[in-house]
Design a protein around this motif. Sequence first.
Motif, mmCIF file in Angstrom:
data_model
loop_
_atom_site.group_PDB
_atom_site.id
_atom_site.type_symbol
_atom_site.label_atom_id
_atom_site.label_comp_id
_atom_site.label_asym_id
_atom_site.label_seq_id
_atom_site.Cartn_x
_atom_site.Cartn_y
_atom_site.Cartn_z
ATOM 1 N N LYS A 123 45.293 19.188 40.346
ATOM 2 C CA LYS A 123 45.052 19.939 41.572
ATOM 3 C C LYS A 123 45.414 21.412 41.389
ATOM 4 N N ARG A 124 46.486 21.683 40.627
ATOM 5 C CA ARG A 124 46.859 23.075 40.364
ATOM 6 C C ARG A 124 45.754 23.787 39.593
ATOM 7 N N GLU A 125 45.236 23.121 38.576
ATOM 8 C CA GLU A 125 44.164 23.718 37.779
ATOM 9 C C GLU A 125 42.942 23.998 38.634
ATOM 10 N N ALA A 126 42.587 23.049 39.493
ATOM 11 C CA ALA A 126 41.427 23.240 40.371
ATOM 12 C C ALA A 126 41.660 24.390 41.342
ATOM 13 N N ALA A 127 42.895 24.485 41.862
ATOM 14 C CA ALA A 127 43.212 25.556 42.802
ATOM 15 C C ALA A 127 43.100 26.921 42.147
ATOM 16 N N MET A 128 43.560 27.034 40.910
ATOM 17 C CA MET A 128 43.490 28.318 40.220
ATOM 18 C C MET A 128 42.050 28.666 39.829
ATOM 19 N N LYS A 129 41.259 27.670 39.487
ATOM 20 C CA LYS A 129 39.841 27.937 39.209
ATOM 21 C C LYS A 129 39.151 28.481 40.448
ATOM 22 N N ALA A 130 39.485 27.909 41.590
ATOM 23 C CA ALA A 130 38.896 28.382 42.841
ATOM 24 C C ALA A 130 39.366 29.809 43.146
ATOM 25 N N TRP A 131 40.668 30.076 42.895
ATOM 26 C CA TRP A 131 41.182 31.422 43.147
ATOM 27 C C TRP A 131 40.500 32.438 42.230
ATOM 28 N N ASP A 132 40.357 32.087 40.954
ATOM 29 C CA ASP A 132 39.705 32.994 40.012
ATOM 30 C C ASP A 132 38.267 33.278 40.414
ATOM 31 N N ALA A 133 37.568 32.262 40.892
ATOM 32 C CA ALA A 133 36.177 32.460 41.310
ATOM 33 C C ALA A 133 36.088 33.404 42.503
ATOM 34 N N ALA A 134 37.075 33.331 43.380
ATOM 35 C CA ALA A 134 37.075 34.165 44.578
ATOM 36 C C ALA A 134 37.655 35.551 44.326
ATOM 37 N N HIS A 135 38.384 35.709 43.233
ATOM 38 C CA HIS A 135 39.052 36.984 42.935
ATOM 39 C C HIS A 135 38.794 37.375 41.477
ATOM 40 N N PRO A 136 37.592 37.784 41.139
ATOM 41 C CA PRO A 136 37.305 38.140 39.736
ATOM 42 C C PRO A 136 38.150 39.322 39.284
ATOM 43 N N ALA A 137 38.513 39.293 38.020
ATOM 44 C CA ALA A 137 39.339 40.366 37.458
ATOM 45 C C ALA A 137 38.571 41.677 37.428
ATOM 46 N N PRO A 138 39.226 42.791 37.748
ATOM 47 C CA PRO A 138 38.582 44.099 37.589
ATOM 48 C C PRO A 138 38.187 44.329 36.133
ATOM 49 N N THR A 139 37.076 44.953 35.936
ATOM 50 C CA THR A 139 36.599 45.229 34.583
ATOM 51 C C THR A 139 36.859 46.696 34.226
ATOM 52 N N ALA A 140 36.691 46.999 32.946
ATOM 53 C CA ALA A 140 36.899 48.363 32.471
ATOM 54 C C ALA A 140 35.824 48.698 31.451
ATOM 55 N N ASP A 141 35.561 49.998 31.279
ATOM 56 C CA ASP A 141 34.639 50.426 30.238
ATOM 57 C C ASP A 141 35.323 51.424 29.326
ATOM 58 N N VAL A 142 34.609 51.843 28.307
ATOM 59 C CA VAL A 142 35.213 52.720 27.299
ATOM 60 C C VAL A 142 35.663 54.043 27.902
ATOM 61 N N GLY A 143 35.069 54.402 29.045
ATOM 62 C CA GLY A 143 35.487 55.626 29.715
ATOM 63 C C GLY A 143 36.951 55.612 30.110
ATOM 64 N N LEU A 144 37.500 54.424 30.368
ATOM 65 C CA LEU A 144 38.912 54.337 30.745
ATOM 66 C C LEU A 144 39.811 54.652 29.551
ATOM 67 N N ILE A 145 39.411 54.212 28.360
ATOM 68 C CA ILE A 145 40.151 54.603 27.155
ATOM 69 C C ILE A 145 40.118 56.123 27.013
ATOM 70 N N ALA A 146 38.946 56.703 27.223
ATOM 71 C CA ALA A 146 38.818 58.162 27.128
ATOM 72 C C ALA A 146 39.685 58.856 28.182
ATOM 73 N N ASP A 147 39.794 58.269 29.372
ATOM 74 C CA ASP A 147 40.653 58.858 30.407
ATOM 75 C C ASP A 147 42.106 58.946 29.941
ATOM 76 N N HIS A 148 42.598 57.867 29.318
ATOM 77 C CA HIS A 148 43.982 57.882 28.823
ATOM 78 C C HIS A 148 44.147 58.914 27.704
ATOM 79 N N ILE A 149 43.175 58.971 26.811
ATOM 80 C CA ILE A 149 43.225 59.975 25.737
ATOM 81 C C ILE A 149 43.293 61.368 26.329
ATOM 82 N N GLU A 150 42.445 61.632 27.306
ATOM 83 C CA GLU A 150 42.391 62.978 27.873
ATOM 84 C C GLU A 150 43.630 63.307 28.705
ATOM 85 N N HIS A 151 44.234 62.310 29.319
ATOM 86 C CA HIS A 151 45.476 62.594 30.046
ATOM 87 C C HIS A 151 46.594 62.972 29.063
#
Length: 428
Positions: free
Chosen positions: A307-335
């Motif tokens: 049940k815990r595994e199912a609950a977390m799968k449901a949570w993940d489906a409802a709350h997808p992780a934020p994504t990043a692109d190479v521009g974010l690496i460049a942002d850190h470099i430039e900072h």
Amino acid sequence: MKLACRSVAAAALLLVASPALSQSILPDVQKRIDRILKKTPLIDGHNDVPEQVRENWKMSVEGLASGSDKRQPNPMMTDMERLHQGHVGGQFWSVYIDAAVHGDEAIRQTLEQIDIVTRLVKAYPNDLELASTADDFERIHRKGKIASVMGVEGGHQIGGSMAALRQYYRLGARYMTLTHFATNDWADSATDDPKYGGLSPFGVEVVKEMNRIGMLVDLAHVSPDTMKDAIEASKAPVIFSHSNARALSDHPRNVPDDVLAMLPSNGGVVMVNFYTGYLSEPFRQWNATRAAEEARQKTLLTGQPDKREAAMKAWDAAHPAPTADVGLIADHIEHIVKVAGHDHVGLGGDLDGIPYDQSPAGMNSVSGYPLIFAELIRRGWNDKDLAKLAGGNILRVLRQAEAVSASMKDVPPSLATLPAATPAPKSE
């Protein structure tokens, strides 16, 4: 999260695909990158292939010629073919062991990790060659090979022994990270409760001995107070082998601006990490929220793993992780450049030490480095500063550390030891 603009001119329709990447680089930009990285070796500060070899493949270094040599259970981010595709000219291979291991056992396990790297280099003689000095990096790069050295990822790995530190250097280690995830016997970690307010007196002696033998002081993973103490104690430039800017993502592993501002006078370099958890503040917040939900479900559904595994799968489906692109690496470099300057930034991807699916698109492979250069070219970077980022800065740091070591040739080896542990009081 700051995202790079994606508008392109009509000429951008003429694209060439970079090998093994889901993104593309304009032909003239690729030629410019090729020219820069042929002249200056691209040197990455941290790769965890040795950890993967130890934990998943019973110490075997076979099967790393190309991406077609499949490794299980996890997909690899590194192989010889993709190192060349990514124009990698030099690599610090991490000889990591768990921070919970101490004393003589830590020394034994570190020697086993060093043995993995030496066997890795021997297994791929057409691709890798052991280096010792900055000149070696350039010489090996001119031969079309990847100059290989080691980084010891945690001060616990010397087992409190200056002799072990010296022998690691003799065997090819060219930096040591002062802590890993846990505070050790002489230095505070960024991800643990402080014990010393930075470095203990023995920790200061370790830094001085590293200066004497020519080993770089690595401040990835350490607390801000440890960063400051080490910079003050070190005669040579320090490095952060795989860290980012804390102003952009408030993870304790990242480098605060007041520490970045110390680098011009010290000469040190921050080598930027590709892990989304250190790059992206939205991802960091999401990760914390997910961990809280997982803890909540564990309490609510104790003894009910399905049940815990199912609950977390449901949570993940409802709350997808934020994504990043190479521009974010460049942002850190430039900072980092904004605060410390172009002389104080490099690349330390942490590849094969981070989750395969938690890096910006195209950056979960050692073939991905050209994407960073293409993005910075799009932002107007010149060839001189791109060459500094690639390897020029870390080569300068290595040479300065070699010069400091030469200036200390008459200083005797340190015989400092850890203070004896205070025995626990006897119960009445």
